[in-house]
Design an enzyme around this catalytic site. Structure first.
Site, PDB file in Angstrom:
ATOM      1  N   LYS A   8       0.861  -1.190   0.000  1.00  0.00           N
ATOM      2  CA  LYS A   8       0.000   0.000   0.000  1.00  0.00           C
ATOM      3  C   LYS A   8       0.889   1.229   0.000  1.00  0.00           C
ATOM      4  CE  LYS A   8       0.756   1.289   4.445  1.00  0.00           C
ATOM      5  NZ  LYS A   8       1.670   2.439   4.690  1.00  0.00           N
ATOM      6  N   PRO A  90       9.952  -4.755  -0.668  1.00  0.00           N
ATOM      7  CA  PRO A  90      11.064  -4.359   0.207  1.00  0.00           C
ATOM      8  C   PRO A  90      10.628  -4.159   1.660  1.00  0.00           C
ATOM      9  CG  PRO A  90      11.131  -3.102  -1.823  1.00  0.00           C
ATOM     10  CD  PRO A  90       9.833  -3.849  -1.831  1.00  0.00           C
ATOM     11  N   GLY A  92      10.961  -2.423   5.457  1.00  0.00           N
ATOM     12  CA  GLY A  92      11.295  -1.102   5.974  1.00  0.00           C
ATOM     13  C   GLY A  92      11.209  -0.047   4.910  1.00  0.00           C
ATOM     14  N   GLY A  94       8.066   1.526   3.923  1.00  0.00           N
ATOM     15  CA  GLY A  94       6.869   2.354   3.973  1.00  0.00           C
ATOM     16  C   GLY A  94       5.721   1.816   3.145  1.00  0.00           C
ATOM     17  N   LEU A  95       5.780   0.508   2.815  1.00  0.00           N
ATOM     18  CA  LEU A  95       4.769  -0.090   1.954  1.00  0.00           C
ATOM     19  C   LEU A  95       3.865  -1.094   2.676  1.00  0.00           C
ATOM     20  CD1 LEU A  95       7.034  -0.685  -1.195  1.00  0.00           C
ATOM     21  CD2 LEU A  95       5.362   1.163  -0.840  1.00  0.00           C
ATOM     22  N   GLY A  96       4.125  -1.329   3.945  1.00  0.00           N
ATOM     23  CA  GLY A  96       3.269  -2.216   4.727  1.00  0.00           C
ATOM     24  C   GLY A  96       3.366  -3.677   4.332  1.00  0.00           C
ATOM     25  N   GLY A  97       4.489  -4.091   3.762  1.00  0.00           N
ATOM     26  CA  GLY A  97       4.620  -5.463   3.271  1.00  0.00           C
ATOM     27  C   GLY A  97       4.423  -6.532   4.323  1.00  0.00           C
ATOM     28  N   GLY A  98       5.068  -6.382   5.475  1.00  0.00           N
ATOM     29  CA  GLY A  98       4.926  -7.372   6.545  1.00  0.00           C
ATOM     30  C   GLY A  98       3.512  -7.407   7.101  1.00  0.00           C
ATOM     31  N   SER A  99       2.897  -6.246   7.196  1.00  0.00           N
ATOM     32  CA  SER A  99       1.512  -6.167   7.675  1.00  0.00           C
ATOM     33  C   SER A  99       0.567  -6.875   6.709  1.00  0.00           C
ATOM     34  CB  SER A  99       1.090  -4.705   7.830  1.00  0.00           C
ATOM     35  OG  SER A  99       1.858  -4.052   8.821  1.00  0.00           O
ATOM     36  N   ASP A 132      -1.052  -0.996  10.918  1.00  0.00           N
ATOM     37  CA  ASP A 132      -1.679  -0.916   9.600  1.00  0.00           C
ATOM     38  C   ASP A 132      -2.126  -2.278   9.058  1.00  0.00           C
ATOM     39  OD1 ASP A 132       0.835  -1.897   9.127  1.00  0.00           O
ATOM     40  OD2 ASP A 132       1.405  -0.439   7.621  1.00  0.00           O
TER      41      ASP A 132
END
Length: 269
Positions: A8, A90, A92, A94-99, A132
């Site tokens: 996101k 990637p 860390g 700012g894209l919320g990948g882990g979330s 998030d």
């Protein structure tokens, strides 16, 4: 079951105030984009988690996908599963990948085992994993507030517009990003600003992290300037960085321009 947890972007990000619990209240618009991981969940004899692709720091037992499974297993009878994550978004950044990975684990388990968990309850589980995470349960554009875990539906649609995401490979921790922030109330209502045409956002819709992070990491400002130079109607940093994005009215291939960085580009939905 195979699902594709997507990233996101933050369109606008105002840091409004610091909360008594140490978190910050924010105002932002979360908008889903197509840059995705791949997540496969299969029934197994014992629970296992395995990841390929971009290296994920930390112990697998601490991964948010593992924690999502354990969270549901406290309240529902779940068989052991194998979770295999192919990490492409990637970390860390700012894209919320882990979330997204955690939220998609919840929705996939709910579907696989016919748990019948309501949308609202899935969001409640996700909120326990990260601020998030809950966004990715419904995965639609929203105005978010409080810690970024409360949502208000909004009519914003960028369907058909072209987006270019550029990640220079910097890992900016949340702690580092917030260290340079002085919270303050917004002068304008972000929801109203985003009702205006895209080309009016440049001077009004801001990300509060840019003010302190751009001087510290000059490459971020350079990427933003380049996106505007090549026709972006709006460009900004997403979240607490370090990914920059540009939104274009028409398809614009910038892969060769940013050949030393990770780039994803595609059409918004």
């Amino acid at each position: 079951m195979i699902v594709f947890p997507n990233a996101k972007i933050n369109i606008g990000l105002n840091i409004v105030e610091k909360r008594p619990d140490g978190f910050h209240n924010i105002e932002s618009c979360f908008y889903p984009v197509g840059w995705s991981d791949a997540l496969e969940i299969t029934v197994a004899e014992n629970f296992t988690f395995h990841a390929d692709g971009i290296a994920i720091p930390g112990n697998p037992s601490d991964n948010l996908c593992t924690k999502a499974y354990q969270l549901l297993a406290e309240d529902y009878i779940l068989p052991p599963v194998n979770i295999h994550l192919l990490k492409a978004v990637p970390i860390g950044a700012g894209l919320g990948g882990g979330s997204a990975d955690a939220a998609f684990t919840i929705t996939a388990l709910n579907t696989m085992f016919s748990l019948g968990i309501s949308l609202e309850k899935q969001q409640d589980y996700a909120r326990r994993l990260g601020s998030d995470c809950a966004f990715f349960i419904e995965n639609k554009p929203v105005y978010c507030y409080d810690k970024g875990d409360q949502f208000e539906k909004m009519g914003l649609t960028l369907e058909g517009k072209w987006i270019v995401l550029v990640n220079p490979g910097l890992h900016i921790s949340t702690v580092e990003a917030y260290a340079g922030i002085k919270p303050e109330k917004s002068e304008a209502d972000l929801r109203e600003l985003l009702k205006q045409p895209l080309n009016t956002w440049k001077d009004q819709v801001k990300n509060d992290f840019e003010k302190s992070l751009f001087p510290k990491f000059p490459v971020l400002g350079e990427i933003k300037e380049t996106l505007y130079k090549h026709g972006a109607g709006y460009a900004a940093m997403s979240g607490s960085g370090s990914t920059l994005f540009g939104i274009f009215e028409e398809e614009t291939d910038l892969t060769t321009l940013f050949k030393n960085f990770k780039v994803w580009q595609g059409t918004l939905k």
